[in-house]
Design a protein around this motif. Structure first.
Motif, PDB file in Angstrom:
ATOM      1  N   LEU A  39      21.115  -3.647  22.812  1.00  0.00           N
ATOM      2  CA  LEU A  39      20.730  -2.886  21.620  1.00  0.00           C
ATOM      3  C   LEU A  39      21.273  -4.114  20.451  1.00  0.00           C
ATOM      4  O   LEU A  39      20.270  -3.962  19.520  1.00  0.00           O
ATOM      5  CB  LEU A  39      21.926  -1.835  21.521  1.00  0.00           C
ATOM      6  CG  LEU A  39      21.880  -0.843  20.102  1.00  0.00           C
ATOM      7  CD1 LEU A  39      20.450  -0.433  20.167  1.00  0.00           C
ATOM      8  CD2 LEU A  39      22.894   0.023  20.250  1.00  0.00           C
ATOM      9  N   GLN A  40      22.024  -5.001  20.747  1.00  0.00           N
ATOM     10  CA  GLN A  40      22.172  -5.899  19.471  1.00  0.00           C
ATOM     11  C   GLN A  40      20.878  -6.828  19.285  1.00  0.00           C
ATOM     12  O   GLN A  40      20.449  -7.113  18.100  1.00  0.00           O
ATOM     13  CB  GLN A  40      23.386  -6.755  19.685  1.00  0.00           C
ATOM     14  CG  GLN A  40      24.799  -6.335  19.753  1.00  0.00           C
ATOM     15  CD  GLN A  40      25.742  -7.389  20.184  1.00  0.00           C
ATOM     16  OE1 GLN A  40      25.353  -8.351  20.833  1.00  0.00           O
ATOM     17  NE2 GLN A  40      26.974  -7.018  20.064  1.00  0.00           N
ATOM     18  N   ALA A  41      20.231  -7.223  20.346  1.00  0.00           N
ATOM     19  CA  ALA A  41      18.864  -7.921  20.359  1.00  0.00           C
ATOM     20  C   ALA A  41      17.739  -6.965  19.942  1.00  0.00           C
ATOM     21  O   ALA A  41      17.125  -7.474  19.074  1.00  0.00           O
ATOM     22  CB  ALA A  41      18.760  -8.469  21.712  1.00  0.00           C
ATOM     23  N   ILE A  42      17.886  -5.627  20.238  1.00  0.00           N
ATOM     24  CA  ILE A  42      16.760  -4.964  20.003  1.00  0.00           C
ATOM     25  C   ILE A  42      16.845  -4.766  18.140  1.00  0.00           C
ATOM     26  O   ILE A  42      15.960  -4.718  17.533  1.00  0.00           O
ATOM     27  CB  ILE A  42      16.709  -3.510  20.381  1.00  0.00           C
ATOM     28  CG1 ILE A  42      16.205  -3.906  21.718  1.00  0.00           C
ATOM     29  CG2 ILE A  42      15.857  -2.578  19.680  1.00  0.00           C
ATOM     30  CD1 ILE A  42      14.561  -4.123  21.975  1.00  0.00           C
ATOM     31  N   GLU A  43      18.124  -4.628  17.880  1.00  0.00           N
ATOM     32  CA  GLU A  43      18.436  -4.306  16.442  1.00  0.00           C
ATOM     33  C   GLU A  43      18.078  -5.521  15.727  1.00  0.00           C
ATOM     34  O   GLU A  43      17.424  -5.495  14.460  1.00  0.00           O
ATOM     35  CB  GLU A  43      19.656  -3.695  16.154  1.00  0.00           C
ATOM     36  CG  GLU A  43      20.021  -2.461  16.718  1.00  0.00           C
ATOM     37  CD  GLU A  43      19.331  -1.292  15.963  1.00  0.00           C
ATOM     38  OE1 GLU A  43      18.839  -1.410  15.016  1.00  0.00           O
ATOM     39  OE2 GLU A  43      18.934  -0.404  16.918  1.00  0.00           O
ATOM     40  N   TYR A  44      18.313  -6.731  16.071  1.00  0.00           N
ATOM     41  CA  TYR A  44      18.014  -8.050  15.362  1.00  0.00           C
ATOM     42  C   TYR A  44      16.366  -7.982  15.296  1.00  0.00           C
ATOM     43  O   TYR A  44      15.824  -8.291  14.185  1.00  0.00           O
ATOM     44  CB  TYR A  44      18.369  -9.064  16.119  1.00  0.00           C
ATOM     45  CG  TYR A  44      18.269 -10.452  15.707  1.00  0.00           C
ATOM     46  CD1 TYR A  44      19.077 -10.929  14.582  1.00  0.00           C
ATOM     47  CD2 TYR A  44      17.169 -10.957  16.001  1.00  0.00           C
ATOM     48  CE1 TYR A  44      18.658 -12.223  14.167  1.00  0.00           C
ATOM     49  CE2 TYR A  44      16.922 -12.360  15.451  1.00  0.00           C
ATOM     50  CZ  TYR A  44      17.646 -13.129  14.501  1.00  0.00           C
ATOM     51  OH  TYR A  44      17.220 -14.041  13.761  1.00  0.00           O
ATOM     52  N   LEU A  45      15.643  -8.005  16.347  1.00  0.00           N
ATOM     53  CA  LEU A  45      14.182  -8.135  16.574  1.00  0.00           C
ATOM     54  C   LEU A  45      13.786  -7.003  15.369  1.00  0.00           C
ATOM     55  O   LEU A  45      12.745  -7.258  14.778  1.00  0.00           O
ATOM     56  CB  LEU A  45      13.567  -7.698  17.853  1.00  0.00           C
ATOM     57  CG  LEU A  45      14.064  -9.005  18.759  1.00  0.00           C
ATOM     58  CD1 LEU A  45      13.648  -8.210  20.484  1.00  0.00           C
ATOM     59  CD2 LEU A  45      13.381 -10.161  18.579  1.00  0.00           C
ATOM     60  N   LYS A  46      14.028  -5.732  15.549  1.00  0.00           N
ATOM     61  CA  LYS A  46      13.635  -4.720  14.487  1.00  0.00           C
ATOM     62  C   LYS A  46      13.656  -5.162  13.046  1.00  0.00           C
ATOM     63  O   LYS A  46      12.866  -5.113  12.124  1.00  0.00           O
ATOM     64  CB  LYS A  46      14.306  -3.468  14.517  1.00  0.00           C
ATOM     65  CG  LYS A  46      13.950  -2.668  15.879  1.00  0.00           C
ATOM     66  CD  LYS A  46      14.792  -1.304  15.919  1.00  0.00           C
ATOM     67  CE  LYS A  46      14.255  -0.516  17.099  1.00  0.00           C
ATOM     68  NZ  LYS A  46      15.202   0.799  17.150  1.00  0.00           N
ATOM     69  N   ALA A  47      14.884  -5.768  12.755  1.00  0.00           N
ATOM     70  CA  ALA A  47      15.086  -6.334  11.475  1.00  0.00           C
ATOM     71  C   ALA A  47      14.328  -7.481  11.050  1.00  0.00           C
ATOM     72  O   ALA A  47      14.158  -7.880   9.667  1.00  0.00           O
ATOM     73  CB  ALA A  47      16.579  -6.565  11.244  1.00  0.00           C
ATOM     74  N   HIS A  48      13.644  -8.090  11.856  1.00  0.00           N
ATOM     75  CA  HIS A  48      13.003  -9.497  11.532  1.00  0.00           C
ATOM     76  C   HIS A  48      11.675  -9.509  12.296  1.00  0.00           C
ATOM     77  O   HIS A  48      11.130 -10.806  12.588  1.00  0.00           O
ATOM     78  CB  HIS A  48      13.911 -10.577  12.265  1.00  0.00           C
ATOM     79  CG  HIS A  48      15.304 -10.868  11.784  1.00  0.00           C
ATOM     80  ND1 HIS A  48      16.370 -10.104  12.197  1.00  0.00           N
ATOM     81  CD2 HIS A  48      15.551 -11.244  10.624  1.00  0.00           C
ATOM     82  CE1 HIS A  48      17.364 -10.232  11.356  1.00  0.00           C
ATOM     83  NE2 HIS A  48      16.956 -11.073  10.436  1.00  0.00           N
ATOM     84  N   VAL A  49      11.170  -8.387  12.294  1.00  0.00           N
ATOM     85  CA  VAL A  49       9.680  -8.273  13.062  1.00  0.00           C
ATOM     86  C   VAL A  49       8.671  -9.181  12.586  1.00  0.00           C
ATOM     87  O   VAL A  49       7.576  -9.850  12.987  1.00  0.00           O
ATOM     88  CB  VAL A  49       9.058  -6.841  13.090  1.00  0.00           C
ATOM     89  CG1 VAL A  49       9.849  -6.158  14.164  1.00  0.00           C
ATOM     90  CG2 VAL A  49       9.183  -6.285  11.699  1.00  0.00           C
ATOM     91  N   GLN A  50       8.822  -9.554  11.250  1.00  0.00           N
ATOM     92  CA  GLN A  50       7.685 -10.376  10.247  1.00  0.00           C
ATOM     93  C   GLN A  50       8.199 -11.650   9.828  1.00  0.00           C
ATOM     94  O   GLN A  50       7.655 -12.532   9.354  1.00  0.00           O
ATOM     95  CB  GLN A  50       7.209  -9.584   9.084  1.00  0.00           C
ATOM     96  CG  GLN A  50       6.768  -8.342   9.485  1.00  0.00           C
ATOM     97  CD  GLN A  50       5.202  -8.631  10.022  1.00  0.00           C
ATOM     98  OE1 GLN A  50       4.451  -9.213   9.553  1.00  0.00           O
ATOM     99  NE2 GLN A  50       5.241  -7.714  11.030  1.00  0.00           N
ATOM    100  N   GLN A  51       9.573 -12.250  10.762  1.00  0.00           N
ATOM    101  CA  GLN A  51       9.922 -13.459  10.253  1.00  0.00           C
ATOM    102  C   GLN A  51       9.966 -14.382  11.372  1.00  0.00           C
ATOM    103  O   GLN A  51      10.964 -14.361  12.182  1.00  0.00           O
ATOM    104  CB  GLN A  51      11.511 -13.177   9.884  1.00  0.00           C
ATOM    105  CG  GLN A  51      11.459 -12.504   8.549  1.00  0.00           C
ATOM    106  CD  GLN A  51      12.850 -12.203   7.899  1.00  0.00           C
ATOM    107  OE1 GLN A  51      13.618 -11.283   8.721  1.00  0.00           O
ATOM    108  NE2 GLN A  51      13.414 -12.746   7.116  1.00  0.00           N
ATOM    109  N   ARG A  52       8.740 -14.902  11.588  1.00  0.00           N
ATOM    110  CA  ARG A  52       8.546 -16.019  12.861  1.00  0.00           C
ATOM    111  C   ARG A  52       9.501 -16.734  13.248  1.00  0.00           C
ATOM    112  O   ARG A  52       9.912 -16.866  14.201  1.00  0.00           O
ATOM    113  CB  ARG A  52       7.270 -16.802  12.265  1.00  0.00           C
ATOM    114  CG  ARG A  52       6.896 -17.673  13.438  1.00  0.00           C
ATOM    115  CD  ARG A  52       5.262 -18.136  12.902  1.00  0.00           C
ATOM    116  NE  ARG A  52       4.357 -18.353  13.974  1.00  0.00           N
ATOM    117  CZ  ARG A  52       3.850 -17.621  14.755  1.00  0.00           C
ATOM    118  NH1 ARG A  52       3.960 -16.332  14.638  1.00  0.00           N
ATOM    119  NH2 ARG A  52       3.081 -17.903  15.758  1.00  0.00           N
ATOM    120  N   ASP A  53      10.306 -17.583  11.899  1.00  0.00           N
ATOM    121  CA  ASP A  53      10.957 -18.577  12.446  1.00  0.00           C
ATOM    122  C   ASP A  53      12.381 -17.990  12.963  1.00  0.00           C
ATOM    123  O   ASP A  53      13.297 -18.701  13.339  1.00  0.00           O
ATOM    124  CB  ASP A  53      11.593 -19.200  11.154  1.00  0.00           C
ATOM    125  CG  ASP A  53      10.372 -20.261  10.599  1.00  0.00           C
ATOM    126  OD1 ASP A  53       9.581 -20.692  11.445  1.00  0.00           O
ATOM    127  OD2 ASP A  53      10.483 -20.598   9.553  1.00  0.00           O
TER     128      ASP A  53
END
Length: 133
Positions: A39-53
């Motif tokens: 869940l921590q990882a999914i939340e991180y990905l959701k928050a950064h979907v457009q931030q390639r770096d």
């Protein structure tokens, strides 16, 4: 020198510590992010979907974790994948030797491989060498 962002999604702190040591001993520049559940990882990905770096090039995922296990993470990741500006190679790294788990992973296109713990230096070097960076 290759640069990569690596996600370690595992609640086993010994595995995370040893894997980080292996990664740091290789001739790559790696940014390592740790998550103790999916869940921590999914939340991180959701928050950064457009931030390639900030998105991973490589994900090492345990199956057995609290809150959200590896299979649930894969489901969430597969739903998010079309929104992410960068894809990642996802490796299940588990202590499970269940033929059912291994076969199940082979049926998921986003899973590059199923690795039975521990992840050795030579295997990690092989994976890192084949990253399309």
């Amino acid at each position: 020198m290759k640069k990569a962002t690596v996600f370690l999604i595992d609640d086993d702190q010994t595995f995370v510590f040893l894997t980080k040591k292996i990664m740091q001993s290789l001739p790559y520049t790696l940014q390592i992010r740790e998550f103790t559940d999916g869940l921590q990882a999914i939340e991180y990905l959701k928050a950064h979907v457009q931030q390639r770096d900030l998105l991973p090039d490589l994900i090492f995922l345990d199956l057995s974790m609290p809150v959200m296990d590896g299979w649930e993470f894969i489901d969430g990741y597969n739903h998010l994948q079309p929104l992410l500006v960068k894809g990642a190679q996802l490796y299940i790294v588990s202590s499970s030797i269940s033929p059912h788990d291994i076969e199940r992973s082979k049926g998921i296109s986003s899973v590059a491989d199923f690795i039975v713990k521990p992840l050795g230096k030579s295997k990690f070097a092989e994976i890192a060498e084949n990253l399309p960076l």
